[in-house]
Design a protein around this motif. Structure first.
Motif, mmCIF file in Angstrom:
data_model
loop_
_atom_site.group_PDB
_atom_site.id
_atom_site.type_symbol
_atom_site.label_atom_id
_atom_site.label_comp_id
_atom_site.label_asym_id
_atom_site.label_seq_id
_atom_site.Cartn_x
_atom_site.Cartn_y
_atom_site.Cartn_z
ATOM 1 N N GLU A 1 0.837 -1.203 0.000
ATOM 2 C CA GLU A 1 0.000 0.000 0.000
ATOM 3 C C GLU A 1 0.872 1.253 0.000
ATOM 4 O O GLU A 1 0.604 2.201 -0.688
ATOM 5 C CB GLU A 1 -0.884 0.018 1.251
ATOM 6 C CG GLU A 1 -1.749 -1.231 1.413
ATOM 7 C CD GLU A 1 -3.043 -1.114 0.623
ATOM 8 O OE1 GLU A 1 -3.679 -0.066 0.753
ATOM 9 O OE2 GLU A 1 -3.393 -2.064 -0.104
ATOM 10 N N GLN A 2 1.914 1.233 0.793
ATOM 11 C CA GLN A 2 2.786 2.407 0.841
ATOM 12 C C GLN A 2 4.232 1.966 1.036
ATOM 13 O O GLN A 2 4.489 0.854 1.455
ATOM 14 C CB GLN A 2 2.365 3.335 1.981
ATOM 15 C CG GLN A 2 2.414 2.663 3.338
ATOM 16 C CD GLN A 2 1.406 3.290 4.285
ATOM 17 O OE1 GLN A 2 0.258 3.516 3.916
ATOM 18 N NE2 GLN A 2 1.819 3.566 5.490
ATOM 19 N N HIS A 3 5.144 2.879 0.697
ATOM 20 C CA HIS A 3 6.562 2.585 0.843
ATOM 21 C C HIS A 3 6.984 2.682 2.296
ATOM 22 O O HIS A 3 6.996 3.759 2.870
ATOM 23 C CB HIS A 3 7.397 3.585 0.030
ATOM 24 C CG HIS A 3 7.447 3.255 -1.425
ATOM 25 N ND1 HIS A 3 8.148 2.177 -1.905
ATOM 26 C CD2 HIS A 3 6.882 3.851 -2.494
ATOM 27 C CE1 HIS A 3 8.013 2.122 -3.227
ATOM 28 N NE2 HIS A 3 7.241 3.124 -3.608
ATOM 29 N N GLY A 4 7.314 1.580 2.890
ATOM 30 C CA GLY A 4 7.908 1.617 4.225
ATOM 31 C C GLY A 4 9.413 1.655 4.041
ATOM 32 O O GLY A 4 9.893 1.728 2.910
ATOM 33 N N PRO A 5 10.159 1.595 5.139
ATOM 34 C CA PRO A 5 11.620 1.599 4.993
ATOM 35 C C PRO A 5 12.121 0.320 4.310
ATOM 36 O O PRO A 5 13.137 0.330 3.632
ATOM 37 C CB PRO A 5 12.125 1.694 6.431
ATOM 38 C CG PRO A 5 10.970 1.312 7.305
ATOM 39 C CD PRO A 5 9.722 1.581 6.534
ATOM 40 N N LEU A 6 11.389 -0.782 4.466
ATOM 41 C CA LEU A 6 11.784 -2.044 3.844
ATOM 42 C C LEU A 6 10.615 -2.591 3.042
ATOM 43 O O LEU A 6 9.460 -2.425 3.431
ATOM 44 C CB LEU A 6 12.181 -3.075 4.922
ATOM 45 C CG LEU A 6 13.391 -2.740 5.795
ATOM 46 C CD1 LEU A 6 13.526 -3.745 6.918
ATOM 47 C CD2 LEU A 6 14.657 -2.706 4.953
ATOM 48 N N PRO A 7 10.897 -3.256 1.915
ATOM 49 C CA PRO A 7 9.792 -3.736 1.071
ATOM 50 C C PRO A 7 9.129 -5.026 1.574
ATOM 51 O O PRO A 7 9.116 -6.038 0.892
ATOM 52 C CB PRO A 7 10.465 -3.948 -0.289
ATOM 53 C CG PRO A 7 11.884 -4.205 0.031
ATOM 54 C CD PRO A 7 12.199 -3.513 1.310
ATOM 55 N N PHE A 8 8.613 -4.961 2.788
ATOM 56 C CA PHE A 8 7.840 -6.073 3.331
ATOM 57 C C PHE A 8 6.436 -5.558 3.638
ATOM 58 O O PHE A 8 6.283 -4.413 4.078
ATOM 59 C CB PHE A 8 8.453 -6.590 4.641
ATOM 60 C CG PHE A 8 9.810 -7.219 4.496
ATOM 61 C CD1 PHE A 8 9.961 -8.456 3.869
ATOM 62 C CD2 PHE A 8 10.942 -6.591 5.001
ATOM 63 C CE1 PHE A 8 11.214 -9.039 3.745
ATOM 64 C CE2 PHE A 8 12.195 -7.173 4.878
ATOM 65 C CZ PHE A 8 12.327 -8.399 4.245
ATOM 66 N N CYS A 9 5.425 -6.426 3.455
ATOM 67 C CA CYS A 9 4.083 -6.025 3.867
ATOM 68 C C CYS A 9 4.052 -6.056 5.405
ATOM 69 O O CYS A 9 4.927 -6.660 6.026
ATOM 70 C CB CYS A 9 3.048 -6.973 3.273
ATOM 71 S SG CYS A 9 3.088 -8.618 4.002
ATOM 72 N N PRO A 10 3.062 -5.412 6.036
ATOM 73 C CA PRO A 10 3.049 -5.364 7.510
ATOM 74 C C PRO A 10 3.099 -6.754 8.148
ATOM 75 O O PRO A 10 3.764 -6.956 9.164
ATOM 76 C CB PRO A 10 1.734 -4.650 7.833
ATOM 77 C CG PRO A 10 1.413 -3.855 6.615
ATOM 78 C CD PRO A 10 1.962 -4.624 5.444
ATOM 79 N N ARG A 11 2.409 -7.733 7.511
ATOM 80 C CA ARG A 11 2.394 -9.067 8.111
ATOM 81 C C ARG A 11 3.785 -9.709 8.064
ATOM 82 O O ARG A 11 4.249 -10.285 9.042
ATOM 83 C CB ARG A 11 1.379 -9.953 7.381
ATOM 84 C CG ARG A 11 0.878 -11.107 8.225
ATOM 85 C CD ARG A 11 -0.001 -12.044 7.445
ATOM 86 N NE ARG A 11 0.549 -12.223 6.106
ATOM 87 C CZ ARG A 11 -0.153 -12.239 4.979
ATOM 88 N NH1 ARG A 11 -1.435 -12.116 5.012
ATOM 89 N NH2 ARG A 11 0.427 -12.391 3.814
#
Ligand SMILES: [Zn+2]
Ligand SMILES: [Zn+2]
Length: 255
Positions: free
Chosen positions: A25-35
């Motif tokens: 959904e959005q760019h976090g610091p690392l390309p992992f989904c929240p789960r």
């Protein structure tokens, strides 16, 4: 300009979680989904300051583990970024057995962040990846440890030397073997090709997973025997298990 290009790239190749491939959904610091992000257990204190094994207690002081009290370790210190389970296990398998080398570059970045926070990196004079036997290298097409070590070498400007250690003995996969069998399996497997390059030097040895530590211990042993001043060990992940029980076998299609 770079942002515009990233924007276009996101439309054509929407960013996906690198382990489960779910759309992000959005760019976090690392390309992992929240789960998947929640499935990473980073390793911190309390741990054994020598071999880096974490203790089950959530709090407390670092102290030598039972194994390090009775065993001599050829390496000065070993550390791993996180536990070899869930997200990191999947990411490493996709990288190593499915040839997703982009995942390797990302893992290398995470390792570099961790290493920079853990150690004064300029003490290291050479970075050495654990070598693969040439037959295994032919089968896989790349050495995962070289990809991980390369990122560290670039980030910290420390020479990468991937010809210094050579694996002469083709050993069956270590999966399913216990600690003693693993140790016997790698005995005499490695040779230092140019001892003059490491005499009196401080080395950082890099691999993807620390399972029982047999392979890394054997590499460190030959390096110290060849008169390296000190060897530190860094791996992306660490299998944490009861020492007398073999680690969980990897899914069979992977080996
Ligand atoms: Zn995911
Ligand atoms: Zn220990």
């Amino acid at each position: 300009m770079k942002e515009i290009l990233t924007g276009i790239a996101d439309l054509i190749f929407p960013p996906r979680c690198i382990t489960c491939e779910e759309l992000l959904e959005q760019h976090g610091p690392l390309p992992f989904c929240p789960r998947c992000m929640a499935g990473i257990r980073f390793i911190g204190s309390p741990l054994c300051p020598r071999c880096g094994t974490p203790f089950p207690a959530a709090e407390g002081e670092d102290h030598l583990c039972g194994e390090c009290l009775i065993t001599e370790r050829p390496y000065a210190v070993a550390r791993s970024v996180g536990r070899y389970e869930e997200t990191l296990l999947t990411a490493i398998h996709r990288f190593k057995y499915r040839g997703k080398t982009g995942i390797g570059d990302l893992l290398s970045r995470i390792m570099a962040d961790f290493a920079g926070k853990t150690w004064e990196m300029k003490v290291f004079e050479r970075i050495l990846p654990v070598p693969l036997h040439r037959r295994r290298l032919r089968e896989r097409g790349f050495n995962q440890a070289v990809i991980l070590a390369r990122g560290l070498s670039t980030r910290f400007n420390i020479p990468l030397d991937f010809t210094l250690l050579r694996r002469d003995l083709f050993t069956p996969p270590q999966v399913g073997l216990d600690r003693k069998e693993r140790s016997a399996n790698v005995q005499g497997a490695f040779t230092v090709t140019h001892p003059e390059r490491i005499v009196g030097r401080r080395l950082l040895l890099v691999d993807d997973v620390y399972t029982t530590g047999s392979t890394l211990t054997e590499c460190a042993r030959v390096l110290i025997r060849a008169k390296a001043e000190a060897v530190a060990v860094l791996t992306m992940a660490r299998a944490v298990y009861d020492h007398d029980r073999p680690p969980e076998p990897a899914p069979t299609f992977l080996e």
